[in-house]
Design a protein around this motif. Structure first.
Motif, PDB file in Angstrom:
ATOM      1  N   LEU A  60       0.859  -1.178   0.000  1.00  0.00           N
ATOM      2  CA  LEU A  60       0.000   0.000   0.000  1.00  0.00           C
ATOM      3  C   LEU A  60       0.895   1.228   0.000  1.00  0.00           C
ATOM      4  O   LEU A  60       1.928   1.252   0.667  1.00  0.00           O
ATOM      5  CB  LEU A  60      -0.899  -0.001   1.246  1.00  0.00           C
ATOM      6  CG  LEU A  60      -2.122   0.916   1.234  1.00  0.00           C
ATOM      7  CD1 LEU A  60      -3.117   0.464   0.183  1.00  0.00           C
ATOM      8  CD2 LEU A  60      -2.790   0.927   2.611  1.00  0.00           C
ATOM      9  N   LYS A  64      -1.350   6.295   1.568  1.00  0.00           N
ATOM     10  CA  LYS A  64      -2.534   5.556   1.992  1.00  0.00           C
ATOM     11  C   LYS A  64      -2.337   4.945   3.372  1.00  0.00           C
ATOM     12  O   LYS A  64      -3.282   4.880   4.179  1.00  0.00           O
ATOM     13  CB  LYS A  64      -2.874   4.467   0.977  1.00  0.00           C
ATOM     14  CG  LYS A  64      -3.315   5.002  -0.380  1.00  0.00           C
ATOM     15  CD  LYS A  64      -4.575   5.849  -0.241  1.00  0.00           C
ATOM     16  CE  LYS A  64      -5.061   6.357  -1.585  1.00  0.00           C
ATOM     17  NZ  LYS A  64      -6.254   7.230  -1.453  1.00  0.00           N
ATOM     18  N   LEU A  68      -4.562   5.575   6.623  1.00  0.00           N
ATOM     19  CA  LEU A  68      -5.121   4.458   7.384  1.00  0.00           C
ATOM     20  C   LEU A  68      -4.810   4.618   8.869  1.00  0.00           C
ATOM     21  O   LEU A  68      -5.687   4.446   9.731  1.00  0.00           O
ATOM     22  CB  LEU A  68      -4.541   3.149   6.854  1.00  0.00           C
ATOM     23  CG  LEU A  68      -5.103   1.829   7.403  1.00  0.00           C
ATOM     24  CD1 LEU A  68      -4.850   0.705   6.411  1.00  0.00           C
ATOM     25  CD2 LEU A  68      -4.498   1.460   8.743  1.00  0.00           C
ATOM     26  N   HIS A  74     -11.510   6.303   3.316  1.00  0.00           N
ATOM     27  CA  HIS A  74     -12.442   5.178   3.393  1.00  0.00           C
ATOM     28  C   HIS A  74     -12.027   4.207   4.492  1.00  0.00           C
ATOM     29  O   HIS A  74     -10.832   4.034   4.788  1.00  0.00           O
ATOM     30  CB  HIS A  74     -12.495   4.440   2.057  1.00  0.00           C
ATOM     31  CG  HIS A  74     -13.008   5.276   0.924  1.00  0.00           C
ATOM     32  ND1 HIS A  74     -14.291   5.780   0.897  1.00  0.00           N
ATOM     33  CD2 HIS A  74     -12.401   5.717  -0.212  1.00  0.00           C
ATOM     34  CE1 HIS A  74     -14.468   6.482  -0.214  1.00  0.00           C
ATOM     35  NE2 HIS A  74     -13.337   6.472  -0.900  1.00  0.00           N
ATOM     36  N   TYR A  75     -13.029   3.579   5.091  1.00  0.00           N
ATOM     37  CA  TYR A  75     -12.733   2.561   6.097  1.00  0.00           C
ATOM     38  C   TYR A  75     -11.969   1.424   5.429  1.00  0.00           C
ATOM     39  O   TYR A  75     -12.377   0.925   4.379  1.00  0.00           O
ATOM     40  CB  TYR A  75     -14.029   2.048   6.727  1.00  0.00           C
ATOM     41  CG  TYR A  75     -13.798   1.172   7.932  1.00  0.00           C
ATOM     42  CD1 TYR A  75     -13.488   1.744   9.163  1.00  0.00           C
ATOM     43  CD2 TYR A  75     -13.865  -0.208   7.836  1.00  0.00           C
ATOM     44  CE1 TYR A  75     -13.264   0.949  10.285  1.00  0.00           C
ATOM     45  CE2 TYR A  75     -13.640  -1.012   8.936  1.00  0.00           C
ATOM     46  CZ  TYR A  75     -13.331  -0.429  10.162  1.00  0.00           C
ATOM     47  OH  TYR A  75     -13.101  -1.224  11.258  1.00  0.00           O
ATOM     48  N   PRO A  76     -10.845   0.967   6.013  1.00  0.00           N
ATOM     49  CA  PRO A  76      -9.980  -0.010   5.321  1.00  0.00           C
ATOM     50  C   PRO A  76     -10.585  -1.406   5.273  1.00  0.00           C
ATOM     51  O   PRO A  76     -11.277  -1.839   6.197  1.00  0.00           O
ATOM     52  CB  PRO A  76      -8.708   0.010   6.169  1.00  0.00           C
ATOM     53  CG  PRO A  76      -9.166   0.413   7.527  1.00  0.00           C
ATOM     54  CD  PRO A  76     -10.290   1.385   7.315  1.00  0.00           C
ATOM     55  N   ARG A  77     -10.261  -2.114   4.217  1.00  0.00           N
ATOM     56  CA  ARG A  77     -10.675  -3.504   4.088  1.00  0.00           C
ATOM     57  C   ARG A  77      -9.814  -4.378   4.992  1.00  0.00           C
ATOM     58  O   ARG A  77      -8.665  -4.058   5.278  1.00  0.00           O
ATOM     59  CB  ARG A  77     -10.563  -3.958   2.631  1.00  0.00           C
ATOM     60  CG  ARG A  77     -11.526  -3.242   1.694  1.00  0.00           C
ATOM     61  CD  ARG A  77     -11.258  -3.627   0.238  1.00  0.00           C
ATOM     62  NE  ARG A  77     -11.447  -5.050   0.027  1.00  0.00           N
ATOM     63  CZ  ARG A  77     -12.630  -5.630  -0.205  1.00  0.00           C
ATOM     64  NH1 ARG A  77     -13.736  -4.884  -0.257  1.00  0.00           N
ATOM     65  NH2 ARG A  77     -12.724  -6.926  -0.414  1.00  0.00           N
ATOM     66  N   VAL A  80      -6.180  -5.590   4.003  1.00  0.00           N
ATOM     67  CA  VAL A  80      -5.075  -4.660   4.248  1.00  0.00           C
ATOM     68  C   VAL A  80      -4.662  -4.699   5.717  1.00  0.00           C
ATOM     69  O   VAL A  80      -3.472  -4.759   6.053  1.00  0.00           O
ATOM     70  CB  VAL A  80      -5.475  -3.229   3.847  1.00  0.00           C
ATOM     71  CG1 VAL A  80      -4.369  -2.241   4.204  1.00  0.00           C
ATOM     72  CG2 VAL A  80      -5.786  -3.160   2.364  1.00  0.00           C
ATOM     73  N   ILE A  81      -5.645  -4.670   6.615  1.00  0.00           N
ATOM     74  CA  ILE A  81      -5.355  -4.713   8.048  1.00  0.00           C
ATOM     75  C   ILE A  81      -4.690  -6.027   8.409  1.00  0.00           C
ATOM     76  O   ILE A  81      -3.782  -6.080   9.256  1.00  0.00           O
ATOM     77  CB  ILE A  81      -6.652  -4.518   8.862  1.00  0.00           C
ATOM     78  CG1 ILE A  81      -7.334  -3.209   8.476  1.00  0.00           C
ATOM     79  CG2 ILE A  81      -6.365  -4.542  10.357  1.00  0.00           C
ATOM     80  CD1 ILE A  81      -6.465  -1.987   8.676  1.00  0.00           C
ATOM     81  N   TRP A  99     -12.132  -4.633  14.384  1.00  0.00           N
ATOM     82  CA  TRP A  99     -12.257  -4.087  13.027  1.00  0.00           C
ATOM     83  C   TRP A  99     -13.681  -4.324  12.505  1.00  0.00           C
ATOM     84  O   TRP A  99     -14.294  -3.432  11.913  1.00  0.00           O
ATOM     85  CB  TRP A  99     -11.241  -4.746  12.093  1.00  0.00           C
ATOM     86  CG  TRP A  99     -11.465  -4.423  10.647  1.00  0.00           C
ATOM     87  CD1 TRP A  99     -10.977  -3.362   9.946  1.00  0.00           C
ATOM     88  CD2 TRP A  99     -12.278  -5.162   9.723  1.00  0.00           C
ATOM     89  NE1 TRP A  99     -11.429  -3.381   8.651  1.00  0.00           N
ATOM     90  CE2 TRP A  99     -12.236  -4.486   8.478  1.00  0.00           C
ATOM     91  CE3 TRP A  99     -13.040  -6.328   9.815  1.00  0.00           C
ATOM     92  CZ2 TRP A  99     -12.915  -4.933   7.352  1.00  0.00           C
ATOM     93  CZ3 TRP A  99     -13.720  -6.778   8.696  1.00  0.00           C
ATOM     94  CH2 TRP A  99     -13.652  -6.079   7.476  1.00  0.00           C
ATOM     95  N   SER A 116     -14.709  -8.419   2.242  1.00  0.00           N
ATOM     96  CA  SER A 116     -13.420  -7.847   2.628  1.00  0.00           C
ATOM     97  C   SER A 116     -12.510  -8.865   3.295  1.00  0.00           C
ATOM     98  O   SER A 116     -11.292  -8.686   3.326  1.00  0.00           O
ATOM     99  CB  SER A 116     -13.642  -6.673   3.575  1.00  0.00           C
ATOM    100  OG  SER A 116     -12.428  -6.106   3.987  1.00  0.00           O
TER     101      SER A 116
END
Length: 300
Positions: A60, A64, A68, A74-77, A80-81, A99, A116
């Motif tokens: 990423l 971004k 995050l 935008h709320y992260p998927r 990614v987390i 989350w 997600s």
């Protein structure tokens, strides 16, 4: 009183990072989002890694990643987390729970949550187990936590608040161990999660629902006695909600949950003298605030 392992010396602060300093969490970030974002940021800040390091592994862009870690955009998927958690060695189960809760709170649909997490759900939901000290603390305080949360919340909301508190504690357990008292650290997390879900009136949490299950009401046998006691209890709970945090906690645990001062001391992680002092000050405030019931005078 439950004892816990002695804390080691504080670790040295990580060296300064090259590049621009990470900005603060955005003021618009909600409580549930903040619950997992704050410990994730702390883990990043203590790791010694840079955004460039994370960018290489998380796949990423640095900009971004910065957004995050500040709760911007935008709320992260979860995918990614999940990668971020692997790089920072964050336990995935409590992070995923928090989350997911925050995603639903942010208006994301369950379908969006499910999409997600495709390909990572099995890993996310695999419980490797929290630290041994975490489990020991939970065994000693969970009943009291549920009783306290039940003064503000009912049913699933009560259980979810307590579970969230333990999840946050797991994520930030290193910080908890380094704190002056792990029980106090954990209690502050519980209070925050409970108050985040409670109803409010005049910016204070509402205690009215709990009036139907107090020790006093359970001791009343007649319907008339319960009705009169309920009216007095509702006035009392409104006044209690105006107390400072520690006094409010003590009064809820002592007079709504029925715990003795020694148990309250253990739950809050404060000295017994602090509990007794908080109760005295709270009682004085309530005595000055609540009007005594009117008494019938002689018939003229």
């Amino acid at each position: 009183m439950t004892t816990f392992p002695a804390q080691g010396p504080a670790s040295e602060p990580p060296p300064a990072r090259p590049g621009r300093k990470l900005g603060p969490i955005a003021a618009s970030v909600g409580t549930l989002h903040r619950a997992w974002l704050e410990p994730t940021r702390e883990r990043y800040l203590s790791s010694g890694q840079t955004l460039s390091d994370l960018s290489f592994h998380v796949l990423l862009a640095k900009s971004k990643l910065s957004e995050l870690l500040r709760g911007i955009g935008h709320y992260p998927r979860w995918e990614v987390i999940h990668r971020l958690a692997a790089v920072l060695d964050i336990p995935s189960w409590p992070l995923y729970r928090l989350w997911r809760q925050a995603a639903l709170d942010a208006g994301k649909s369950r379908d969006w949550v499910d999409r997600s997490t495709e390909g990572t759900t099995a890993v996310a939901t695999a419980r490797s187990g929290p630290p041994m000290e975490h489990g020991a603390l939970r065994l000693t305080v969970e009943e009291g936590y549920l009783a306290y949360a039940g003064a503000f919340l009912t049913g699933d909301a009560r259980d979810a608040a307590v579970e969230d508190a333990f999840a946050i504690l797991w994520l930030s357990f290193d910080e908890a161990l380094a704190s002056p008292d792990i029980r106090r650290y954990a209690w502050d997390l519980l209070r925050t999660t409970v108050k985040a879900r409670a109803d409010y009136r005049d910016e204070r949490p509402v205690l009215g629902e709990a009036a139907f299950d107090t020790v006093t009401l359970r001791q009343e046998s007649s319907a008339e006695g319960q009705a009169a006691q309920l009216a007095e209890s509702l006035e009392l709970f409104t006044a209690i909600s105006r107390l400072p945090d520690t006094q409010l906690d003590v009064m809820v645990l002592r007079h709504m949950c029925g715990y003795p001062p020694e148990k309250v001391s253990d739950l809050l992680g404060v000295p017994l003298a602090t509990v007794l002092s908080a109760e005295r000050h709270a009682c004085r405030f309530l005595a000055d605030t609540i009007e005594p019931p009117a008494t019938e005078g002689p018939t003229p």
